[in-house]
Design a protein around this motif. Structure first.
Motif, PDB file in Angstrom:
ATOM      1  N   ILE A   5       0.837  -1.203   0.000  1.00 45.65           N
ATOM      2  CA  ILE A   5       0.000   0.000   0.000  1.00 45.65           C
ATOM      3  C   ILE A   5       0.868   1.247   0.000  1.00 45.65           C
ATOM      4  N   LEU A   6       2.041   1.149   0.619  1.00 41.46           N
ATOM      5  CA  LEU A   6       2.940   2.307   0.623  1.00 41.46           C
ATOM      6  C   LEU A   6       3.346   2.718  -0.769  1.00 41.46           C
ATOM      7  N   ALA A   7       3.306   1.797  -1.692  1.00 40.82           N
ATOM      8  CA  ALA A   7       3.805   2.074  -3.036  1.00 40.82           C
ATOM      9  C   ALA A   7       2.707   2.425  -4.010  1.00 40.82           C
ATOM     10  N   VAL A   8       1.533   2.797  -3.499  1.00 40.15           N
ATOM     11  CA  VAL A   8       0.412   3.089  -4.408  1.00 40.15           C
ATOM     12  C   VAL A   8       0.790   4.145  -5.417  1.00 40.15           C
ATOM     13  N   SER A   9       1.362   5.248  -4.918  1.00 40.54           N
ATOM     14  CA  SER A   9       1.685   6.341  -5.833  1.00 40.54           C
ATOM     15  C   SER A   9       2.685   5.913  -6.890  1.00 40.54           C
ATOM     16  N   TYR A  66      -8.110  -0.107 -18.652  1.00 42.15           N
ATOM     17  CA  TYR A  66      -7.135   0.922 -18.308  1.00 42.15           C
ATOM     18  C   TYR A  66      -7.465   1.445 -16.902  1.00 42.15           C
ATOM     19  N   ASP A  67      -6.497   2.120 -16.280  1.00 43.88           N
ATOM     20  CA  ASP A  67      -6.779   2.709 -14.971  1.00 43.88           C
ATOM     21  C   ASP A  67      -7.921   3.707 -15.047  1.00 43.88           C
ATOM     22  N   ALA A  68      -7.979   4.490 -16.113  1.00 46.58           N
ATOM     23  CA  ALA A  68      -9.062   5.466 -16.250  1.00 46.58           C
ATOM     24  C   ALA A  68     -10.414   4.788 -16.306  1.00 46.58           C
ATOM     25  N   ALA A 106      -6.571   3.574  -3.947  1.00 41.40           N
ATOM     26  CA  ALA A 106      -5.874   3.527  -5.228  1.00 41.40           C
ATOM     27  C   ALA A 106      -6.612   4.334  -6.293  1.00 41.40           C
ATOM     28  N   LEU A 107      -7.944   4.298  -6.277  1.00 38.04           N
ATOM     29  CA  LEU A 107      -8.714   5.092  -7.244  1.00 38.04           C
ATOM     30  C   LEU A 107      -8.503   6.581  -7.019  1.00 38.04           C
ATOM     31  N   ALA A 108      -8.398   6.985  -5.758  1.00 36.87           N
ATOM     32  CA  ALA A 108      -8.117   8.395  -5.479  1.00 36.87           C
ATOM     33  C   ALA A 108      -6.760   8.793  -6.040  1.00 36.87           C
ATOM     34  N   GLU A 109      -5.800   7.884  -5.947  1.00 44.24           N
ATOM     35  CA  GLU A 109      -4.474   8.168  -6.503  1.00 44.24           C
ATOM     36  C   GLU A 109      -4.520   8.210  -8.030  1.00 44.24           C
ATOM     37  N   ILE A 110      -5.297   7.314  -8.628  1.00 45.00           N
ATOM     38  CA  ILE A 110      -5.469   7.347 -10.086  1.00 45.00           C
ATOM     39  C   ILE A 110      -6.065   8.680 -10.510  1.00 45.00           C
TER      40      ILE A 110
END
Length: 912
Positions: free
Chosen positions: A7-11, A135-137, A174-178
């Motif tokens: 989780i630390l590596a999400v970004s 895709y992430d989007a 993760a979606l917030a980071e996306i």
């Protein structure tokens, strides 16, 4: 789960995914492939939920089509843009139906009790998280559904459900980071920007859009919705192309309102598609905080239904609208089912209009006559039906596109740019999105600051409340330009008894003004001991303030700690004086500074609000009674204010012996400014609130009776301090109050019952201000009423609860602090600050396992918060979980190798 192992590596994972093709999953990234009817990678369990899987794919397809429709928007003609927007709105509302159906199916599955439910839900999450065709989007299309699913799963207390809940929480992170990574790209798709001279390269987003264009074309999507755009150039055969369908230009047709006839710099705020069980009330609270009107266009089925006798049966949505109406907002008709009424005729058309009208009348007998056609789609039959029902069509000329744009900052930018271009008009929002809630404050801040006025419906037309002319522009909240202060503290008198506390009091006030309330240090004039001569004090007023650049929108705070004196005049009237360091007791009239001169100075200062706080005792100032205002923030910005709070009357002595070397009065004052003076919980401390907190509390623990009032010439304005949000994550280094300070605060709270009652009452939804009895400077009693609390959003309520918890923690009131941090988390479940602080309160009570859980929650919400790992290490070590403690300490050192706790963490690792 998305990036479950780290989780630390999400970004970093997201960034890597973007670089590799916008693919984020639990397995190595692969090039996206074209979607198939059923992905080969989908688990067998997914095939058991064919209906749900099909719904998810339909939701995704509509989302993708919306992007294709609005991509390259700046290159479209006005007609093309209008058609794409209209069809996009149709796609969006159809998708809302799909999402609602999928949500109902997921709720049924999660609550079914069947043994297979967890596996089926996990299979759906596998598809969202890891299907190679996404895709992430794409995954942003499922954010609302995941948020709702998280709530459904939370009702199941089984271990598999708890694991699913944690998995969804990580997916939401993760979606917030996306979203943050795609911010600029999504703005490019959904924003209405002019082209830059040098186009920024967005190859990976362009790859995504190019991929979507292989699947769908704008022309095909428009055709699917019955729109065929004509050629823009010469037609085959040499004939000129017919003109495209005209876009709405804002020109009013007969019986319609577009907003283009409003006065310049005037806007109307409108919100469609509600009421929504969460967001409508939160939007209403934000609007109330800014004091602006709005119209809420309700969809009938969200209010209830009609039985066979056409009697209304209202539901929970009707109660939301009833509250909005009670708060002063206008309710209006947006059809019953949000159908495209230009395609409806006869009885169906009539029912769409009239059924909602019946429901609105059941909520508000005097419902407004305003109606908005869904999608703006109307025809002559629809207009005739409105006329027959005595309703009026309201359109818009400023579209926020919040129905399509998932990024709040992009929505705000679009609205502000369009308002600037149009100069006036009706703004279209939707009160069914969290993103609208997030965008609204930024929009209102700018519009208020730039002098825009807000019109509401008065029964016959849109009109600015109270006046047809623009009010004075002033930012909401404190609304000040620059902040100035004169702070005087005198211990070392030559001819008067020496004092022990005054200089420290002045220093404490100066630091509070600078550190907490943002006063610029160069604008805080400080005079201590020998500097505080008569000429020095008067020179500070005249030279530094009167001729030093103070503007009419500024505020001035004056604090004096020293001797005060009262002299009886031949007329029998008392006259108060402040005593400079060089004053002779036998030459009071010439050496001291009379209050009449302070009054003259106050009236001459070119500032909006001035507050004098005198830690000395006087009488004879001739103050007038202070007062509150119903619409405080907006009214207060228009009124001059000159106020004074003193430590006591003329025959009293100021009590020394407060904590940390302060007088009792100044200690209480600093506690009030620290947050306890916010009696109504709105994040603002007015001079009236400060007096209501300080006066009864000081009077209860000393022989002083502080006095408060407005100086002659005041127009009723109230000096305002805006409390900053506390951002401190509690940890071992957090300072708490000394025992004598805690004891003093307990005495103050016990004695200041009116203020304590006010604070308790402020937490009630419909709290009324509690009157507080305070002396005026003539020795008479007066009742002052702090301003009523302004409704605020749940997010701000959560922040205030956390701030109160922090105060209580520093006073070692752990049970009360726990309750406040818990309240903050009830209001905002993703509040990492409150989660950590709750954990640390458990830690201080030796409840180490509970503490560790909340530190883990903090890390889940905010995986880069280093202090949470340090706290987790301590809690784990105390509970005997050595492995987890070592991991946490090492993670802290990796995140903050030079942090304040690094040496401590290394020591703890050596012990383990």
């Amino acid at each position: 789960m998305i990036s479950k192992p780290a989780i630390l590596a999400v970004s970093a994972a997201v960034a890597a995914a973007i670089a590799g093709g916008y693919h984020l999953s639990r397995r190595p990234a692969q090039p996206p492939s074209a979607p198939s009817t059923q992905s080969a990678a989908a688990p067998a369990a997914l095939r058991q939920t064919d209906a749900l899987a099909s719904q998810l794919k339909d939701i995704l397809a509509a989302y993708r089509k919306t992007i294709v429709l609005l991509a390259d928007e700046q290159g479209m003609t006005p007609g093309e843009r209008a058609q794409a927007t209209a069809v996009g709105q149709g796609l969006f509302h159809d998708n809302q139906e799909r999402i609602a159906q999928a949500d109902a199916a997921l709720a049924a599955l999660a609550g079914s009790g069947g043994a297979e439910r967890h596996g089926k839900l996990a299979a759906l999450l596998d598809y969202i998280e890891a299907d190679p065709a996404l895709y992430d989007a794409d995954r942003l299309a499922f954010r609302e559904l995941l948020q709702s699913l998280q709530g459904h799963v939370a009702r199941d207390s089984s271990l598999p459900a708890i694991k699913l809940h944690k998995r969804i929480s990580e997916d939401m992170d993760a979606l917030a980071e996306i979203e943050r990574n795609y911010d600029k790209e999504i703005r490019q798709i959904f924003g209405r920007y002019e082209q830059r001279g040098i186009a920024l390269k967005r190859e990976r987003w362009d790859d995504y859009v190019a991929h979507l264009k292989k699947l769908y074309s704008r022309e095909a999507i428009l055709k699917e919705y019955g729109v065929v755009m004509p050629y823009q150039g010469p037609q085959p055969g040499g004939e000129p192309a017919p003109a495209p369908p005209a876009a709405d230009t804002g020109k009013a047709e007969e019986g319609e309102i577009f907003g283009t006839s409003l006065p310049k710099k005037t806007v109307v705020l409108t919100f469609d598609d509600g009421p929504h069980k969460r967001y409508s009330e939160e939007i209403g609270a934000i609007l109330k905080q800014y004091g602006v009107p709005a119209v809420f266009f309700n969809v009938g089925r969200n209010l209830g239904s009609l039985d066979e006798a056409r009697k209304p049966k209202l539901n929970g949505g009707a109660e939301v609208s009833r509250k909005l109406k009670a708060a002063g907002y206008t309710l209006a008709n947006h059809s019953f089912s949000h159908a495209q009424l230009s395609k409806q005729t006869g009885g169906k058309l009539q029912a769409e209009i009239l059924d909602t009208d019946v429901l609105l009348k059941a909520i508000d007998a005097d419902r407004s006559p305003l109606f908005r056609f869904p999608y703006g789609a109307r025809n002559s039959e629809g207009m005739a039906a409105l006329d027959q029902a005595r309703l009026k069509s309201v359109m818009w000329n400023i579209d926020s596109l919040d129905w399509a744009d998932p990024v709040p900052s992009s929505i705000a930018d679009r609205v502000l740019k369009t308002v600037d271009k149009e100069g006036r008009g009706i703004i279209l929002f939707h009160d069914i999105h969290e993103r609208t809630v997030k965008a609204l404050p930024a929009i209102l801040d700018r519009l208020v600051a730039e002098g825009y006025q807000f019109a509401g419906w008065d029964g016959s037309r849109f009109k600015v409340a109270g006046s047809a002319s623009a009010p004075e522009a002033a930012p909401v909240a404190a609304g000040y330009g620059n902040s100035w202060a004169i702070v005087v503290g005198i211990d070392d008198y030559a001819k008067w008894p020496k004092l022990q506390y005054a200089v420290r009091d002045a220093q404490g006030v100066r630091q509070t003004l600078i550190d907490k309330f943002g006063f610029a240090a160069e604008r805080v004039v400080t005079l201590k001991n020998g500097e505080a001569t008569r000429n020095g004090i008067l020179g500070a007023f005249h030279d530094k303030l009167a001729h030093g650049g103070v503007q009419r929108n500024d505020r001035i705070f004056v604090f004096f700690a020293g001797h005060g004196a009262t002299r009886k005049l031949s007329s029998g009237r008392d006259l108060g004086y402040i005593v400079p360091v060089d004053a002779d007791p036998n030459q009071l009239a010439t050496d001291a500074i009379p209050m009449t001169e302070i009054q003259n100075i106050a009236e001459s200062l070119n500032a909006k609000h001035v507050l004098f706080v005198m830690d000395a005792c006087y009488s004879g100032l001739g103050l007038t009674r202070g007062g509150g205002s119903a619409s405080f923030l907006r009214d207060n910005a228009k009124r001059i204010g000159r106020q004074m709070l003193t430590a006591g009357g003329g025959d009293q002595l100021v009590a020394d012996g407060g904590p940390n070397g302060h007088s009792v009065f100044t200690w209480t004052l600093l506690q009030g400014l620290g947050g306890k003076g916010d009696l109504n919980g709105d994040g603002l401390i007015t001079a009236t609130e400060l007096a209501a907190y300080v006066a009864p509390a000081v009077a209860g623990v000393s022989s002083q009776t502080p006095a408060f009032g407005s100086l002659p010439g005041s127009e009723g304005g109230d000096f305002v301090f805006e409390l900053p949000a506390e951002t401190e994550f509690l940890g071992a280094a957090t300072a708490q109050l000394s025992n004598d300070a805690i004891a003093m605060n307990s005495r103050l709270e016990a004695s200041g019952q009116p203020a304590a009652a006010q604070i308790a009452a402020a937490q009630a939804p419909a709290a009324r201000p509690v009157p507080v009895t305070v002396k005026d400077l003539q020795g008479n009693e007066q009742k002052i009423i702090p301003p009523a609390a302004v409704p605020v959003s749940a997010r701000l309520l959560a922040q205030r609860a956390n701030d109160r918890g922090l105060q209580l923690y520093k006073e070692k009131q752990y049970a009360a602090a726990e309750a406040q941090f818990t309240e903050a988390l009830k209001l905002r479940t993703d509040f990492a600050l409150a989660a950590n602080n709750l954990g640390f309160v458990f830690y201080k009570q030796d409840r180490y396992k509970e503490a560790a859980r909340w530190f883990e929650n903090t890390i889940r919400i905010d995986p880069s918060r280093a202090i949470a790992y340090l706290n987790l290490g301590d809690a784990s070590a105390r509970s005997g979980d050595t492995a987890r403690a070592k991991s946490a300490y090492n993670t802290y050192l990796a995140l903050a190798p030079a942090g304040g706790g690094a040496a401590y963490a290394k020591q703890q690792l050596e012990k383990l």
